[in-house]
Scaffold this active site. Structure first.
Site, PDB file in Angstrom:
ATOM      1  N   ARG A 104       0.801  -1.244   0.000  1.00 11.10           N
ATOM      2  CA  ARG A 104       0.000   0.000   0.000  1.00 11.10           C
ATOM      3  C   ARG A 104       0.821   1.276   0.000  1.00 11.10           C
ATOM      4  O   ARG A 104       0.454   2.252  -0.659  1.00 11.10           O
ATOM      5  CB  ARG A 104      -0.933   0.013   1.216  1.00 11.10           C
ATOM      6  CG  ARG A 104      -2.073  -0.956   1.097  1.00 11.10           C
ATOM      7  CD  ARG A 104      -2.952  -0.847   2.337  1.00 11.10           C
ATOM      8  NE  ARG A 104      -3.897  -1.949   2.379  1.00 11.10           N
ATOM      9  CZ  ARG A 104      -4.347  -2.482   3.499  1.00 11.10           C
ATOM     10  NH1 ARG A 104      -3.958  -2.018   4.679  1.00 11.10           N
ATOM     11  NH2 ARG A 104      -5.205  -3.474   3.461  1.00 11.10           N
ATOM     12  N   CYS A 135      -9.570  -1.433   5.286  1.00  3.28           N
ATOM     13  CA  CYS A 135     -11.038  -1.322   5.349  1.00  3.28           C
ATOM     14  C   CYS A 135     -11.524  -0.044   6.038  1.00  3.28           C
ATOM     15  O   CYS A 135     -12.450   0.622   5.552  1.00  3.28           O
ATOM     16  CB  CYS A 135     -11.613  -2.549   6.067  1.00  3.28           C
ATOM     17  SG  CYS A 135     -10.596  -3.136   7.441  1.00  3.28           S
ATOM     18  N   GLY A 166     -12.781  -8.811  10.095  1.00  6.78           N
ATOM     19  CA  GLY A 166     -11.565  -8.239   9.511  1.00  6.78           C
ATOM     20  C   GLY A 166     -10.351  -9.120   9.735  1.00  6.78           C
ATOM     21  O   GLY A 166      -9.413  -9.124   8.931  1.00  6.78           O
ATOM     22  N   HIS A 248     -17.881  -2.355  10.156  1.00  7.21           N
ATOM     23  CA  HIS A 248     -17.095  -1.424  10.968  1.00  7.21           C
ATOM     24  C   HIS A 248     -17.901  -0.131  11.121  1.00  7.21           C
ATOM     25  O   HIS A 248     -18.481   0.367  10.144  1.00  7.21           O
ATOM     26  CB  HIS A 248     -15.780  -1.046  10.268  1.00  7.21           C
ATOM     27  CG  HIS A 248     -14.751  -2.134  10.211  1.00  7.21           C
ATOM     28  ND1 HIS A 248     -14.898  -3.380  10.778  1.00  7.21           N
ATOM     29  CD2 HIS A 248     -13.505  -2.121   9.653  1.00  7.21           C
ATOM     30  CE1 HIS A 248     -13.798  -4.101  10.546  1.00  7.21           C
ATOM     31  NE2 HIS A 248     -12.936  -3.353   9.864  1.00  7.21           N
TER      32      HIS A 248
HETATM   33  O1  25A Z   1      -1.754 -11.971   9.099  1.00  2.75           O
HETATM   34  P1  25A Z   1      -1.770 -12.080   7.605  1.00  2.75           P
HETATM   35  O2  25A Z   1      -0.941 -13.195   7.058  1.00  2.75           O
HETATM   36  O3  25A Z   1      -1.508 -10.748   6.933  1.00  2.75           O
HETATM   37  O4  25A Z   1      -3.259 -12.509   7.221  1.00  2.75           O
HETATM   38  C1  25A Z   1      -4.349 -11.834   7.695  1.00  2.75           C
HETATM   39  C2  25A Z   1      -5.584 -12.664   7.556  1.00  2.75           C
HETATM   40  O5  25A Z   1      -6.642 -11.727   7.543  1.00  2.75           O
HETATM   41  C3  25A Z   1      -7.543 -12.090   6.502  1.00  2.75           C
HETATM   42  C4  25A Z   1      -7.219 -13.439   6.004  1.00  2.75           C
HETATM   43  O6  25A Z   1      -7.811 -14.467   6.846  1.00  2.75           O
HETATM   44  C5  25A Z   1      -5.708 -13.443   6.238  1.00  2.75           C
HETATM   45  O7  25A Z   1      -5.243 -14.738   6.398  1.00  2.75           O
HETATM   46  N1  25A Z   1      -7.423 -10.972   5.588  1.00  2.75           N
HETATM   47  C6  25A Z   1      -6.486 -10.577   4.744  1.00  2.75           C
HETATM   48  N2  25A Z   1      -6.733  -9.377   4.243  1.00  2.75           N
HETATM   49  C7  25A Z   1      -7.883  -8.975   4.823  1.00  2.75           C
HETATM   50  C8  25A Z   1      -8.702  -7.797   4.774  1.00  2.75           C
HETATM   51  N3  25A Z   1      -8.366  -6.736   4.057  1.00  2.75           N
HETATM   52  C9  25A Z   1      -8.322 -10.009   5.649  1.00  2.75           C
HETATM   53  N4  25A Z   1      -9.445  -9.934   6.336  1.00  2.75           N
HETATM   54  C10 25A Z   1     -10.183  -8.808   6.216  1.00  2.75           C
HETATM   55  N5  25A Z   1      -9.828  -7.763   5.491  1.00  2.75           N
HETATM   56  P2  25A Z   1      -8.813 -15.595   6.315  1.00  2.75           P
HETATM   57  O8  25A Z   1      -8.714 -16.718   7.273  1.00  2.75           O
HETATM   58  O9  25A Z   1     -10.159 -15.056   6.074  1.00  2.75           O
HETATM   59  O10 25A Z   1      -8.258 -16.013   4.901  1.00  2.75           O
HETATM   60  C11 25A Z   1      -7.072 -16.589   4.760  1.00  2.75           C
HETATM   61  C12 25A Z   1      -6.962 -16.921   3.254  1.00  2.75           C
HETATM   62  O11 25A Z   1      -5.590 -16.912   2.892  1.00  2.75           O
HETATM   63  C13 25A Z   1      -5.237 -18.223   2.454  1.00  2.75           C
HETATM   64  N6  25A Z   1      -3.876 -18.554   2.805  1.00  2.75           N
HETATM   65  C14 25A Z   1      -3.310 -18.532   4.007  1.00  2.75           C
HETATM   66  N7  25A Z   1      -2.032 -18.927   3.945  1.00  2.75           N
HETATM   67  C15 25A Z   1      -1.790 -19.229   2.672  1.00  2.75           C
HETATM   68  C16 25A Z   1      -2.981 -18.998   1.943  1.00  2.75           C
HETATM   69  N8  25A Z   1      -3.056 -19.242   0.654  1.00  2.75           N
HETATM   70  C17 25A Z   1      -1.960 -19.716   0.021  1.00  2.75           C
HETATM   71  N9  25A Z   1      -0.788 -19.938   0.645  1.00  2.75           N
HETATM   72  C18 25A Z   1      -0.661 -19.726   1.958  1.00  2.75           C
HETATM   73  N10 25A Z   1       0.518 -19.971   2.569  1.00  2.75           N
HETATM   74  C19 25A Z   1      -6.202 -19.104   3.189  1.00  2.75           C
HETATM   75  O12 25A Z   1      -6.322 -20.341   2.559  1.00  2.75           O
HETATM   76  C20 25A Z   1      -7.476 -18.316   3.093  1.00  2.75           C
HETATM   77  O13 25A Z   1      -8.041 -18.437   1.829  1.00  2.75           O
HETATM   78  P3  25A Z   1      -6.186 -21.652   3.473  1.00  2.75           P
HETATM   79  O14 25A Z   1      -6.295 -22.762   2.553  1.00  2.75           O
HETATM   80  O15 25A Z   1      -4.899 -21.558   4.305  1.00  2.75           O
HETATM   81  O16 25A Z   1      -7.328 -21.572   4.527  1.00  2.75           O
HETATM   82  C21 25A Z   1      -8.488 -22.371   4.357  1.00  2.75           C
HETATM   83  C22 25A Z   1      -9.263 -22.284   5.652  1.00  2.75           C
HETATM   84  O17 25A Z   1      -8.437 -22.526   6.785  1.00  2.75           O
HETATM   85  C23 25A Z   1      -8.614 -21.550   7.790  1.00  2.75           C
HETATM   86  N11 25A Z   1      -7.324 -21.236   8.391  1.00  2.75           N
HETATM   87  C24 25A Z   1      -6.535 -20.195   8.147  1.00  2.75           C
HETATM   88  N12 25A Z   1      -5.434 -20.241   8.888  1.00  2.75           N
HETATM   89  C25 25A Z   1      -5.519 -21.375   9.614  1.00  2.75           C
HETATM   90  C26 25A Z   1      -6.731 -22.024   9.309  1.00  2.75           C
HETATM   91  N13 25A Z   1      -7.076 -23.175   9.861  1.00  2.75           N
HETATM   92  C27 25A Z   1      -6.272 -23.717  10.742  1.00  2.75           C
HETATM   93  N14 25A Z   1      -5.100 -23.169  11.107  1.00  2.75           N
HETATM   94  C28 25A Z   1      -4.687 -22.000  10.567  1.00  2.75           C
HETATM   95  N15 25A Z   1      -3.507 -21.468  10.914  1.00  2.75           N
HETATM   96  C29 25A Z   1      -9.142 -20.351   7.062  1.00  2.75           C
HETATM   97  O18 25A Z   1     -10.015 -19.672   7.921  1.00  2.75           O
HETATM   98  C30 25A Z   1      -9.836 -20.896   5.869  1.00  2.75           C
HETATM   99  O19 25A Z   1     -11.219 -21.052   6.125  1.00  2.75           O
HETATM  100  O1  L14 Z   2      -6.172  -4.790   5.618  1.00  7.14           O
HETATM  101  O2  L14 Z   2      -9.335  -6.343  11.325  1.00  7.14           O
HETATM  102  O3  L14 Z   2      -4.546  -3.943   6.746  1.00  7.14           O
HETATM  103  O4  L14 Z   2      -7.729  -7.603  12.038  1.00  7.14           O
HETATM  104  C1  L14 Z   2      -5.380  -5.930   8.799  1.00  7.14           C
HETATM  105  C2  L14 Z   2      -6.096  -6.129  10.149  1.00  7.14           C
HETATM  106  C3  L14 Z   2      -7.563  -5.674   7.676  1.00  7.14           C
HETATM  107  C4  L14 Z   2      -8.275  -5.834   8.984  1.00  7.14           C
HETATM  108  C5  L14 Z   2      -5.594  -4.589   6.678  1.00  7.14           C
HETATM  109  C6  L14 Z   2      -8.228  -6.866  11.185  1.00  7.14           C
HETATM  110  C7  L14 Z   2      -6.253  -5.050   7.956  1.00  7.14           C
HETATM  111  C8  L14 Z   2      -7.470  -6.675   9.897  1.00  7.14           C
END
Ligand code: 25A
Ligand code: L14
Length: 342
Positions: A104, A135, A166, A248
């Site tokens: 960003r 957001c 979020g 939010h």
């Molecule tokens: O902290 P980070 O890494 O920056 O990530 C922040 C998290 O916030 C969400 C999203 O969570 C992300 O992981 N997010 C990101 N931007 C956002 C925004 N602007 C936001 N939320 C709101 N506003 P999420 O759980 O909704 O989605 C995660 C997605 O990312 C995929 N993913 C994760 N690691 C990955 C990956 N894809 C490819 N390679 C990787 N290494 C993830 O796919 C999901 O689509 P998935 O296959 O890992 O997850 C499938 C299901 O499993 C759950 N899950 C997630 N983490 C874990 C888990 N289950 C068990 N243990 C875990 N550690 C997920 O909830 C999903 O249903």
């Molecule tokens: O997009 O609500 O930078 O925990 C990371 C924190 C999205 C929301 C971003 C949360 C945010 C998220």
């Protein structure tokens, strides 16, 4: 083929997450002209099937090679994944619309809210990546843009009341489990947040920085200045997590250079793109999180003059953080790309 008949190959990285799932819904609801929809996620989800317009699509592994022939790649799998795979997707010819915080503030990457600075989209050409703002910043600027244009905003004081969605699906589960445990009189366990979120408010979103603010608060400061292309604007934010699933809410106080009355601000909101004015306190009508869930508009209400200063206004602004705050804004950028740029 006429321009309006064209169809595009779109990939969603993070398709199984809270935002990824909403991206599928928004593409369907807005009838995005798709040729192929490629769903990507981690190892954990490979083989799982997601439904799009009644059709089951299997989830594939997110790899650097997964973007062959993709026109637009929507990323929402966290900043680490965006930084690792986004440039490879762009190098393969896809235009990346990234929902994470990874790019960003990169000066080469435009940061776009279509209603506010849609013209910045064309700067995607520099490195093939467009960033979706935070957001809380998106919904604040959808409401403030017409006011800034009319009266120049000098300073913003904002407090947020942010939903757990979020943080992703695991945070939604945590709130539900804690509410059930609390109601049943058992102990609440916290894994996603550092403290109980059910029946509580946490003045803590994302990590703390040396200046005492959280990253989430500083995103609102820095991203607002970048999107408004105005470094002179003063902004101070307090970001609070509340036990709400979707939506939010924000209490926003602004000081403007030119005087605006509450009636003038209401008038501006009536014609502001993406805004729905919900402001009839006599009939108990004001924006609420439960009403914004699933909606595309940003709800604005409680518009009052701040009687403690010359040129001040207070507003209450509510939007679906997963839609306008993430998935919808990304799809709107993609729509603008196919309409005017590719
Ligand atoms: O902290 P980070 O890494 O920056 O990530 C922040 C998290 O916030 C969400 C999203 O969570 C992300 O992981 N997010 C990101 N931007 C956002 C925004 N602007 C936001 N939320 C709101 N506003 P999420 O759980 O909704 O989605 C995660 C997605 O990312 C995929 N993913 C994760 N690691 C990955 C990956 N894809 C490819 N390679 C990787 N290494 C993830 O796919 C999901 O689509 P998935 O296959 O890992 O997850 C499938 C299901 O499993 C759950 N899950 C997630 N983490 C874990 C888990 N289950 C068990 N243990 C875990 N550690 C997920 O909830 C999903 O249903
Ligand atoms: O997009 O609500 O930078 O925990 C990371 C924190 C999205 C929301 C971003 C949360 C945010 C998220």
């Amino acid at each position: 083929m006429s321009k309006s008949d064209r169809k595009f190959n779109v990939a969603i990285a993070g398709a199984t997450g809270a935002v990824g799932g909403a991206m599928l819904d928004v593409l369907a609801r807005r009838n995005f002209p798709l040729k192929e929809l490629r769903l990507l996620a981690s190892e954990r989800s490979v083989g799982k099937k997601l439904t799009f317009k009644g059709e089951e699509i299997p989830v594939q592994l997110l790899t650097k090679e997964a973007f062959d022939s993709i026109d637009v790649a929507l990323f929402s799998a966290g900043a680490e994944r965006s930084l690792e795979f986004g440039p490879a997707a762009a190098a393969a010819g896809a235009i990346v619309v990234d929902n994470s915080s990874g790019f960003r503030m990169n000066p080469e990457v435009p940061l776009v809210v279509p209603e506010v600075n849609g013209h910045a989209i064309e700067q995607y050409k520099k490195c093939g990546i467009i960033a979706n703002p935070n957001c809380s910043t998106i919904q604040m600027l959808v409401a403030l843009k017409p006011i800034h244009d009319a009266a120049r905003i000098k300073r913003i004081v904002v407090s947020t009341y942010q939903a757990v969605s979020g943080t992703g699906t695991k945070a939604i589960d945590e709130l539900r489990e804690q509410v059930a445990a609390y109601v049943n009189g058992s102990a609440c366990s916290s894994n996603v947040y550092p403290h109980q979120i059910a029946f509580n408010c946490l003045p803590h979103i994302d990590s703390f920085l040396d200046n005492g603010y959280t990253k989430e608060e500083m995103k609102m400061v820095n991203e607002t200045r970048k999107i408004f292309a105005d470094d002179s604007i003063g902004i101070t934010a307090t970001a609070v997590r509340v036990p709400v699933i979707y939506g939010h809410s924000e209490s926003i106080n602004i000081e403007t250079e030119k005087k605006l009355t509450a009636a003038e601000v209401k008038k501006l909101m009536e014609s502001a793109p993406g805004v729905k004015l919900v402001d009839d306190p006599a009939n108990l009508s004001y924006p609420m999180a439960v009403d914004c869930a699933g909606k595309f508009e940003t709800l604005v209400g409680r518009i009052r003059e701040d009687e403690s200063i010359e040129n001040g206004i207070n507003l209450w602004v509510v939007a679906d953080n997963i839609l306008k705050g993430a998935a919808l804004n990304a799809v709107q950028i993609a729509e603008e790309l196919i309409k005017s740029h590719i």
